[in-house]
Enzyme design. Sequence first.
Site, PDB file in Angstrom:
ATOM      1  N   SER A 124      23.105  50.168  18.524  1.00  0.00           N
ATOM      2  CA  SER A 124      22.691  50.979  19.664  1.00  0.00           C
ATOM      3  C   SER A 124      23.911  51.590  20.328  1.00  0.00           C
ATOM      4  O   SER A 124      24.995  50.992  20.328  1.00  0.00           O
ATOM      5  CB  SER A 124      21.962  50.069  20.665  1.00  0.00           C
ATOM      6  OG  SER A 124      21.805  50.719  21.902  1.00  0.00           O
ATOM      7  N   TYR A 148      21.212  41.935  26.052  1.00  0.00           N
ATOM      8  CA  TYR A 148      20.695  42.698  24.910  1.00  0.00           C
ATOM      9  C   TYR A 148      21.837  43.416  24.184  1.00  0.00           C
ATOM     10  O   TYR A 148      21.990  43.311  22.959  1.00  0.00           O
ATOM     11  CB  TYR A 148      19.642  43.727  25.381  1.00  0.00           C
ATOM     12  CG  TYR A 148      19.377  44.784  24.331  1.00  0.00           C
ATOM     13  CD1 TYR A 148      18.683  44.470  23.169  1.00  0.00           C
ATOM     14  CD2 TYR A 148      19.865  46.090  24.483  1.00  0.00           C
ATOM     15  CE1 TYR A 148      18.479  45.432  22.184  1.00  0.00           C
ATOM     16  CE2 TYR A 148      19.667  47.048  23.508  1.00  0.00           C
ATOM     17  CZ  TYR A 148      18.973  46.719  22.361  1.00  0.00           C
ATOM     18  OH  TYR A 148      18.780  47.663  21.392  1.00  0.00           O
ATOM     19  N   LYS A 152      23.747  43.113  20.198  1.00  0.00           N
ATOM     20  CA  LYS A 152      24.064  44.187  19.237  1.00  0.00           C
ATOM     21  C   LYS A 152      25.552  44.150  18.870  1.00  0.00           C
ATOM     22  O   LYS A 152      25.924  44.276  17.709  1.00  0.00           O
ATOM     23  CB  LYS A 152      23.703  45.555  19.818  1.00  0.00           C
ATOM     24  CG  LYS A 152      22.222  45.785  20.009  1.00  0.00           C
ATOM     25  CD  LYS A 152      21.486  45.835  18.677  1.00  0.00           C
ATOM     26  CE  LYS A 152      19.997  45.928  18.835  1.00  0.00           C
ATOM     27  NZ  LYS A 152      19.254  45.643  17.608  1.00  0.00           N
TER      28      LYS A 152
END
Length: 350
Positions: A124, A148, A152
């Site tokens: 991302s 979050y 990643k």
Amino acid sequence: MAILITGGAGYIGSHTCVELLNAGYEIIVLDNLVNSKIHTLDRIKEITGRNFRFYKTDLLNKAEIQSIFLENDIEAVIHFAGLKAVGESVEIPLRYYHNNITGTLNLCEVMNEFDVHNMVFSSSATVYGLQEQVPLFEELPLQATNPYGRTKLMIEEILRDVYVSNKNWSIALLRYFNPVGAHPSGRIGEDPNGIPNNLVPYITQVAVGKLPELKVFGNDYNTHDGTGIRDYIHVVDLAAGHVKALEKVMSSSGVIAYNLGTGTGYSVLEMIEAFKEVTGQAIPYQIIERRPGDIGISYADPSKAKKELNWEAQKGLYEMCSDSWRWQMNNPSGYDVEVKEQENLSVTPL
Ligand code: NAD
Ligand code: WQD
């Protein structure tokens, strides 16, 4: 030989399944359906006229992943499966770390065991963190600003280490910017649970009358109209990027990161205006304070993906808005409408 798609029932995964099937690939979908509906799979089959195997499996269950590899001849994995809500990741970080990281570790261990080393991973643009420098390019230093994003970033690093340990691995880290839109058929699209966190599903729900007004998070950013600028990319373009990345990983080795964005940014007010034009509906909005953690401007330098993957986004703002709107109009309650209308709908086994 087949391509395993983890998280293939989700928003980006389902669109990628369509592109892969249309390109002639055999696919297998693995998803625990924690954030998706089984009906998506029938819609993929309807759009493409092709069938595929589905496993309702959790990546936290390693034995089940092993069974899938035993039963099928898998040559590559496109790994979408993960939890993705930034706010929720702050509230329940352990669930995010466990699901996203342990799930990926299980998957990589099984891939190693079965000598499958080709992977396309959903990273991302969030891994660029709070940088205000634009456009964002792949070699910038990375940082995460929430659990979050940290999953990643950690997974990117884990995958780099995995390659160092065994040079047979070939991994593309795809850093998506802001995926929006839906398949032009209006049959698959984004179906968020509850009140959407992201701008575009929020706008379409305001336009269709489900939500009263949009709250614009701040108009005091250093941008031409003061509202936040993002690189919105049509999900079908994004899906096509996966087909290109898959071709690349299957013909090389190494770990390479690619931005998947358009290179063009639009402000929140420009997005509202575009949706107003496309839908013909009023989009009432109110400016409120900034959302904590938001940055002013984010858009990609997509030149590396163009040069090395021969991929670039084709669809503009009009298609992003009109396809999002078609999906919203045809499926005002997401996939749930079909559950009521077609009670006998089921996934056709191969
Ligand atoms: P999504 O939630 O629609 O799809 C993810 C899918 O993974 C869901 O179908 C969910 O049921 C499944 N899943 C989650 N945990 C699982 C587990 N442990 N085992 C098996 N299946 C599991 O999300 P999306 O928007 O399609 O995103 C796909 C990927 O791309 C995610 O990894 C996400 O973090 C990443 N990403 C998304 C965006 C975005 O804005 N949508 C942006 C950048 C990156
Ligand atoms: C876009 C713009 C908001 C909602 C998030 C994740 C990121 C990635 C993609 C997964 C911003 C503004 C939004 C609203 C608003 N996901 N906005 N009112 O924040 O760029 O990225 O999704 O990897 O990790 O953080 O996307 O759609 O939430 O916001 O004014 O109700 O719209 O401030 O400028 P974001 P978004």
